[in-house]
Design an enzyme around this catalytic site. Structure first.
Site: not given
Ligand code: F6R
Length: 239
Positions: A67, A134, A136, A141
């Site tokens: 992403d 959450n 994701h 989301e």
């Molecule tokens: C990032 C992504 C997100 C993160 C998730 C956890 O490329 O796709 O799904 O993996 O938000 O983020 P952290 O690792 O910062 O807790």
């Protein structure tokens, strides 16, 4: 879904790096699916160490990131392009890297182009995932459905809040992202999800023991044929 609970986050990260290492050793032209955020940083450091010690050669490998924030150019200090350069790409010899473009003129066209590029590369052999608080994965989301292809998503309040830590106090945190869909993630031949810390415990519980539910997008991994979940004790505390 195989779940491993390690003594600490260092071990969980080393386990993730080991799975990537094994994949690349047995397929030197592997297509790697990569993530950003705080979770992969230590895994990337382990991969850099493996490369610099001569164990691991990325020269045949291609990568695709999950992403990018909508509206940020590749050279913006908080873009995922920049993150990947600093945390991994500048330190290894990957043949070709791809991150979706968040400032493309036509984002829908960019989304379609990205899916086609992954397909043309032969699909993703091994996908690294972090987990949102959450539930994701990528920036998929909570929703009433699982989306298939790369899409433009509105980030939830909790995700914007969680991502604030990467931006300067006076900077606006992006509210949209371009992200591989849950269906695109499911096409990866192997998935390695790492979750670290107490803030992930509820999402881990819902993903591992809850119903298959698009409100917890990671729950779709329950029906993936080769997913490995690597946890520290805090993230595993509600299992
Ligand atoms: C990032 C992504 C997100 C993160 C998730 C956890 O490329 O796709 O799904 O993996 O938000 O983020 P952290 O690792 O910062 O807790």
């Amino acid at each position: 879904m195989i779940v491993h609970i390690y003594e600490n986050k260092d071990q969980a990260s080393l386990a993730a790096a080991s799975l990537f290492c094994a994949c690349i050793l047995s397929k030197p032209d592997a297509v790697l699916g990569l993530a950003t955020g705080s979770t992969p940083i230590e895994t990337y450091q382990q991969l850099i160490d493996m490369h610099q010690s001569g164990l691991l050669d990325f020269s045949g490998c291609t990568s695709f990131n999950l992403d990018e924030y909508v509206g940020l150019s590749a050279d913006h200090a908080c873009s995922y392009h920049r993150f990947m350069k600093e945390q991994l790409f500048d330190h290894i010899n990957m043949k070709k890297t791809h991150v979706p473009s968040g400032d493309a003129k036509d984002l829908l066209e960019e989304a379609g182009r990205y899916d086609k590029e992954i397909e043309a590369a032969g699909g993703i052999d091994i996908q690294f995932l972090g987990l949102g608080q959450n539930g994701h994965i990528g920036f998929n989301e909570p929703d009433s459905v699982f989306h298939y292809g790369t899409q433009i998503v509105n980030l939830t309040k909790s995700t914007i809040e969680a991502n604030k830590r990467f931006f300067k106090a006076d900077e606006k945190v992006p509210t949209q992202a371009i992200s591989l869909g849950a269906g695109g993630i499911m096409k990866a031949r192997k998935i390695v999800l790492v979750a670290l810390g107490e803030t992930k415990a509820e999402a881990v519980r819902a993903m591992v023991t809850g119903e298959l539910d698009p409100q917890v997008q990671a729950s779709i991994l329950r029906i993936h044929p080769d997913t490995v979940i690597l946890l520290d004790p805090q993230a595993a505390s509600l299992l």
